[in-house]
Design an enzyme around this catalytic site. Structure first.
Site, PDB file in Angstrom:
ATOM      1  N   HIS A 211       0.871  -1.259  -0.114  1.00 17.81           N
ATOM      2  CA  HIS A 211       0.016   0.077  -0.076  1.00 17.81           C
ATOM      3  C   HIS A 211       0.853   1.213  -0.125  1.00 17.81           C
ATOM      4  O   HIS A 211       0.500   2.436  -0.504  1.00 17.81           O
ATOM      5  CB  HIS A 211      -1.018  -0.182   1.296  1.00 17.81           C
ATOM      6  CG  HIS A 211      -1.798  -1.161   1.302  1.00 17.81           C
ATOM      7  ND1 HIS A 211      -1.775  -2.364   1.660  1.00 17.81           N
ATOM      8  CD2 HIS A 211      -3.087  -0.874   0.920  1.00 17.81           C
ATOM      9  CE1 HIS A 211      -2.914  -2.972   1.492  1.00 17.81           C
ATOM     10  NE2 HIS A 211      -3.710  -2.261   1.111  1.00 17.81           N
ATOM     11  N   ASP A 280      -5.010  -5.932  -7.635  1.00 27.49           N
ATOM     12  CA  ASP A 280      -5.008  -5.237  -6.558  1.00 27.49           C
ATOM     13  C   ASP A 280      -4.979  -3.707  -6.810  1.00 27.49           C
ATOM     14  O   ASP A 280      -4.975  -3.377  -7.956  1.00 27.49           O
ATOM     15  CB  ASP A 280      -4.023  -5.591  -5.560  1.00 27.49           C
ATOM     16  CG  ASP A 280      -4.139  -5.283  -3.986  1.00 27.49           C
ATOM     17  OD1 ASP A 280      -5.138  -4.495  -3.677  1.00 27.49           O
ATOM     18  OD2 ASP A 280      -3.393  -5.719  -3.168  1.00 27.49           O
TER      19      ASP A 280
END
Length: 357
Positions: A211, A280
């Site tokens: 992330h 993702d």
């Protein structure tokens, strides 16, 4: 190259064996999923317009979209209605694993669920199924039809900041992970929700969080991390798969898995997987900070991804559907992406949507 209309024959995918037709913009729209960061009336109206115009085929929602069960059901249903009769159902996705990763949380009127690690430690497989059927039924009642879970990652390194430390792996043992991930998938199948096993090719050995930035597993990843994915696919328990943004120079010295034909080739060719692959979040630092958007999108589609997920979580980009469609169209026109690959993605997406509640 003139882009007019392309015919997508779904002999393998369609119950009727009929040949459906769709132009490039329709197919591309089904490949785009966004988050709804701007929850103002204007922001929501824009998303509904993009859905109605076929520019996006799915949404992924987060805690800030959710107030209570009644509100989120109404919100999801309103978004689905925007697609119109005769259009494929809208993907409405959520990350609902249990433990630290829950968007439908108790303080907003939903159940509390054990983490993957706690589930495998405390529950039998039969009890796990019951827990996950309750979870899936609750999500379905709230209007969701895709759950970006379970994590099939092995607990290779319990100190991994994004998997091990958060209890997001069932086990370091592939057999155990497959049993419990399989119960998760079967429970969601029963509730009419498509589960998505993640994070291919395995995130459990990573010592950084994708992330936030570049995540290199070259020296920590091993092929045993593929085993849960291979076994779940063999058992028919992979309705969809989500990629990881991990980088492994031993497999691909240039691109992380989401953008890598070599990585996703393992999934498509070696494992024979022909279901939907979700990326993702393409806004995550691992790709956003290292590659321009055009390269991210083109490489992900070339690699074999079907749905491009762009959360709008880190910042809001209301023009992403338009940008992504233009990038794909340009790449088809200049030959970097084959129209056949777009047709195959479209067919996979329609087949998955046909099986949703």
């Amino acid at each position: 190259m003139m882009i007019k209309a392309f015919f997508v024959c779904l002999f393998t995918f369609s119950l009727s064996g009929m040949c459906l037709s769709a132009d490039l913009s329709v197919m591309t729209g089904q490949m785009i999923m966004i988050g709804v960061k701007d929850t103002s009336p204007e922001g929501i109206s824009l998303v509904k317009t993009q859905i109605a115009e076929g520019k996006i085929g799915g949404v992924v929602l987060y805690k800030y979209n959710i107030e209570n069960p009644r509100q989120i059901r109404r919100f999801n249903n309103d978004l689905k209605k925007a697609a119109g009769n005769g259009s494929p159902v809208l993907f409405t996705a959520v990350d609902q694993e249990g433990g630290r990763v829950q968007r439908l949380v108790p303080e907003k009127g939903f159940g509390r669920y054990l983490s993957h690690q706690e589930t495998a430690a405390k529950l039998t497989p039969e009890q796990a199924f019951e827990q996950y059927f309750k979870m899936a039924s609750e999500a379905a009642a709230a209007g969701f039809n895709v759950n970006f879970a379970p994590s099939a990652d092995l607990n290779v390194n319990p100190d991994s900041p994004i998997i091990g430390r958060l209890g997001r792996s069932f086990s370091a043992d592939a057999g155990t992970a497959v049993v419990y991930a399989g119960e998760f998938v079967k429970a969601h199948n029963k509730a009419g929700i498509a589960a998505s096993i993640k994070h291919f090719p395995g995130h459990g050995s990573a010592m950084s969080d994708s992330h936030l930035g570049f995540t290199d597993v070259t020296d920590t990843w091993t092929e045993k991390e593929l085993e849960p994915f291979r076994l779940l696919i063999e058992k028919g328990l992979a309705p969809s798969v989500m990629t990881a943004h991990v980088f492994n120079a031993k497999i691909d010295p240039v691109y992380p898995a989401t953008m890598s034909e070599k990585h996703l080739g393992i999934l498509r060719e070696r494992m024979g997987y022909d279901g939907v692959i979700f990326t993702d979040d393409l806004q995550m630092g691992a790709v956003r900070d290292n590659f321009p958007l055009e390269e991210v999108i083109v490489r992900a589609v070339q690699a074999g991804a079907d749905v491009l997920v762009y959360s709008n979580f880190f910042f809001n980009d209301p023009d992403f559907p338009h940008k992504a469609a233009d990038i794909i169209k340009k790449a088809v026109e200049d030959g970097r992406i084959s129209i056949g690959s777009i047709e195959r993605s479209y067919a996979r997406i329609l087949e998955l949507k046909r099986n949703l509640r």
